[in-house]
Design a protein around this motif. Structure first.
Motif, short mmCIF file in Angstrom:
data_model
loop_
_atom_site.label_atom_id
_atom_site.label_comp_id
_atom_site.label_asym_id
_atom_site.label_seq_id
_atom_site.Cartn_x
_atom_site.Cartn_y
_atom_site.Cartn_z
N GLY A 93 4.99 9.84 -2.73
CA GLY A 93 4.34 8.62 -3.20
C GLY A 93 3.25 8.14 -2.26
N THR A 94 3.10 6.83 -2.22
CA THR A 94 2.01 6.20 -1.48
C THR A 94 2.47 5.85 -0.07
OG1 THR A 94 1.12 5.34 -3.56
CG2 THR A 94 0.35 4.29 -1.53
N ILE A 97 4.17 2.31 1.57
CA ILE A 97 5.05 1.64 0.61
C ILE A 97 6.47 2.11 0.92
CG2 ILE A 97 5.55 1.19 -1.84
CD1 ILE A 97 2.78 0.17 -0.88
N SER A 98 7.19 1.29 1.70
CA SER A 98 8.51 1.68 2.24
C SER A 98 8.42 3.03 2.95
CB SER A 98 9.59 1.73 1.15
OG SER A 98 9.81 0.45 0.62
N ASP A 99 7.32 3.28 3.59
CA ASP A 99 7.05 4.53 4.29
C ASP A 99 6.18 4.24 5.51
OD1 ASP A 99 8.38 6.62 3.15
OD2 ASP A 99 6.83 7.12 1.70
N SER A 122 3.40 6.02 -7.09
CA SER A 122 4.33 5.23 -6.29
C SER A 122 5.50 4.93 -7.22
CB SER A 122 3.67 3.94 -5.81
OG SER A 122 4.57 3.28 -4.95
N PHE A 143 13.69 -1.97 0.10
CA PHE A 143 15.12 -1.73 0.26
C PHE A 143 15.82 -3.03 0.65
CE2 PHE A 143 13.41 2.54 0.94
CZ PHE A 143 14.31 3.30 0.21
N TYR A 168 14.01 -0.76 -4.18
CA TYR A 168 14.34 0.63 -3.93
C TYR A 168 15.80 0.65 -3.46
CZ TYR A 168 9.46 2.24 -4.08
OH TYR A 168 8.19 2.58 -4.48
N GLU A 169 16.55 1.65 -3.90
CA GLU A 169 17.95 1.70 -3.46
C GLU A 169 18.36 3.14 -3.22
OE1 GLU A 169 20.30 0.81 -1.63
OE2 GLU A 169 20.34 -1.17 -2.56
N ALA A 194 16.05 3.02 -12.86
CA ALA A 194 15.04 4.08 -13.04
C ALA A 194 15.32 5.14 -11.98
CB ALA A 194 13.64 3.51 -12.90
N ARG A 195 15.82 6.28 -12.42
CA ARG A 195 16.36 7.28 -11.48
C ARG A 195 15.63 8.61 -11.64
NH1 ARG A 195 20.51 10.86 -11.12
NH2 ARG A 195 20.70 10.96 -13.36
N LYS A 199 11.26 13.77 -12.45
CA LYS A 199 12.04 14.97 -12.14
C LYS A 199 12.89 15.38 -13.34
CE LYS A 199 12.65 13.24 -7.49
NZ LYS A 199 13.56 13.10 -6.38
N GLU A 226 17.19 9.61 -6.46
CA GLU A 226 16.37 8.50 -5.98
C GLU A 226 16.29 7.43 -7.07
OE1 GLU A 226 13.48 9.64 -2.84
OE2 GLU A 226 12.94 11.04 -4.42
N ILE A 227 16.42 6.19 -6.63
CA ILE A 227 16.63 5.13 -7.63
C ILE A 227 15.75 3.90 -7.37
CG2 ILE A 227 18.37 3.58 -8.63
CD1 ILE A 227 20.51 5.62 -7.68
N VAL A 228 15.20 3.38 -8.45
CA VAL A 228 14.54 2.07 -8.43
C VAL A 228 15.35 1.17 -9.35
CG1 VAL A 228 12.41 0.78 -8.85
CG2 VAL A 228 12.27 3.18 -8.16
N1 SAM Z 1 6.29 5.78 -0.65
C1 SAM Z 1 7.18 5.92 -1.77
C2 SAM Z 1 6.54 5.30 -3.01
O1 SAM Z 1 5.33 5.09 -3.01
O2 SAM Z 1 7.23 5.03 -3.98
C3 SAM Z 1 8.55 5.34 -1.50
C4 SAM Z 1 9.24 5.95 -0.33
S1 SAM Z 1 10.83 5.29 -0.02
C5 SAM Z 1 11.21 5.97 1.55
C6 SAM Z 1 11.89 6.22 -1.05
C7 SAM Z 1 12.48 5.39 -2.17
O3 SAM Z 1 11.54 5.28 -3.23
C8 SAM Z 1 13.72 6.02 -2.79
O4 SAM Z 1 14.90 5.66 -2.09
C9 SAM Z 1 13.70 5.42 -4.18
O5 SAM Z 1 14.21 4.10 -4.16
C10 SAM Z 1 12.20 5.37 -4.47
N2 SAM Z 1 11.78 6.63 -5.11
C11 SAM Z 1 11.00 7.59 -4.60
N3 SAM Z 1 10.82 8.58 -5.49
C12 SAM Z 1 11.52 8.25 -6.59
C13 SAM Z 1 11.75 8.86 -7.84
N4 SAM Z 1 11.24 10.04 -8.14
N5 SAM Z 1 12.53 8.22 -8.75
C14 SAM Z 1 13.07 7.02 -8.46
N6 SAM Z 1 12.88 6.40 -7.29
C15 SAM Z 1 12.13 6.99 -6.36
#
Ligand code: SAM
Length: 288
Positions: A93-94, A97-99, A122, A143, A168-169, A194-195, A199, A226-228
């Motif tokens: 992702g970006t 943003i939590s990164d 993202s 988070f 984010y969880e 949203a999981r 993928k 990975e979950i939103v």
């Molecule tokens: N920089 C990333 C972005 O722009 O979304 C986020 C990075 S953060 C460390 C990782 C978190 O993003 C995961 O725990 C989850 O909550 C969310 N995430 C990342 N990829 C995802 C996906 N494919 N489906 C759902 N949630 C996702």
């Protein structure tokens, strides 16, 4: 650096978004920038190596993650000031943003270095775009705290947030997280899980929080990946929203208990929001 694209130049920090799952979700411009810059600063060089290999990108990488960002950033700023170009990427992702990346971008801007965003995926926007909850105004909470007390406090502070909430969880905390949300927001608030977006096992499931919690608890597959979590914003309940049955329950409990305790129990019995019930209880008491 060979400049093929007049826009891609030296002395510039590019903040490049990469896929959140599906490798096809990267822009042509992002690939071009990653090919042309002098170096790529990656959160995890092994992880990003797969993406670079897929697109035949041979640019050298260096590691820039949360543990070395503060120490490594000043040297990168010097390289940028000397005319080098660097692309910043994260695992998915970006960046920022939590990164990692915030320190580097902040220092670059303070040093007058050009910072160019290369937009792309993202998980936050991806989830919002398909969740079916209001998108005109939303808050990104990232988070939640890992410790239970801090998490409860954060959620309690958000109970009256009227904008759509996006969290984010991590998979191992999702059950506890949803239970805490039911407690803080009430079982009837609408929410979306949203999981695994983009993928193979992508799931976007909307329900009331109580039902969503039970669904996730009953199916361990929904606790993976990975979950939103997105939660509908709070809306001012008019008197009619507390239906007659809930009010009856509240009144019976108030005959024996203080309003606060009665509201707490009524919330558990009816699934309605504790604070709304408390306010209704206070109003009923004042009208006695
Ligand atoms: N920089 C990333 C972005 O722009 O979304 C986020 C990075 S953060 C460390 C990782 C978190 O993003 C995961 O725990 C989850 O909550 C969310 N995430 C990342 N990829 C995802 C996906 N494919 N489906 C759902 N949630 C996702």
């Amino acid at each position: 650096m060979t400049v093929h694209d007049p826009e891609i130049g030296g002395g510039t920090l590019y903040v490049v978004a990469t896929p959140i799952g599906h490798l096809g979700d990267i822009s042509a411009r992002a690939i071009e920038v990653l090919k042309q810059v002098d170096r790529i600063a990656a959160e995890d060089t092994r992880h990003s190596g797969r993406l670079l290999q897929h697109y035949a990108i041979q640019t050298p990488m260096l590691a820039l993650h949360e543990h070395n960002e503060r120490q490594a950033a000043p040297a990168l700023i010097e390289q940028l000031r000397a005319g080098q170009s660097i692309a910043l990427i994260s695992d998915a992702g970006t960046p920022l943003i939590s990164d990692p990346g915030f320190n580097l971008v902040k220092l670059a801007r303070q040093a007058g270095v050009r910072v160019v965003p290369i937009p792309g995926p993202s998980a936050l926007v991806c989830a919002l775009s398909a969740a079916g909850l209001a998108t005109d105004r939303f808050v990104f909470e990232g988070f939640l705290p890992a410790k239970a007390t801090a998490r409860h406090n954060r959620l309690a502070q958000l109970a009256r947030e009227s904008r759509t909430l996006v969290f984010y969880e991590s998979s191992h905390r999702i059950v506890d997280c949803l239970a805490d949300m039911v407690e803080a927001f009430g079982a009837s608030r609408r929410a979306v899980l949203a999981r695994e977006l983009t993928k193979q096992f992508e799931t976007i499931h909307q329900d009331e929080l109580g039902a969503l919690q039970r669904w996730v608890e009953a199916d361990s597959n929904q606790q993976k990946g990975e979950i939103v979590v997105l939660v509908e914003g709070w809306s001012q309940p008019d008197d009619n929203v507390l239906d007659a049955e809930a009010e009856r329950v509240l009144q019976i409990l108030m005959e024996e208990l203080p309003v606060r305790t009665a509201a707490k129990l009524a919330a558990r019995l009816t699934g309605l929001n504790k604070r709304d019930l408390y306010e209704r209880g206070v109003a009923l008491k004042n009208n006695e």
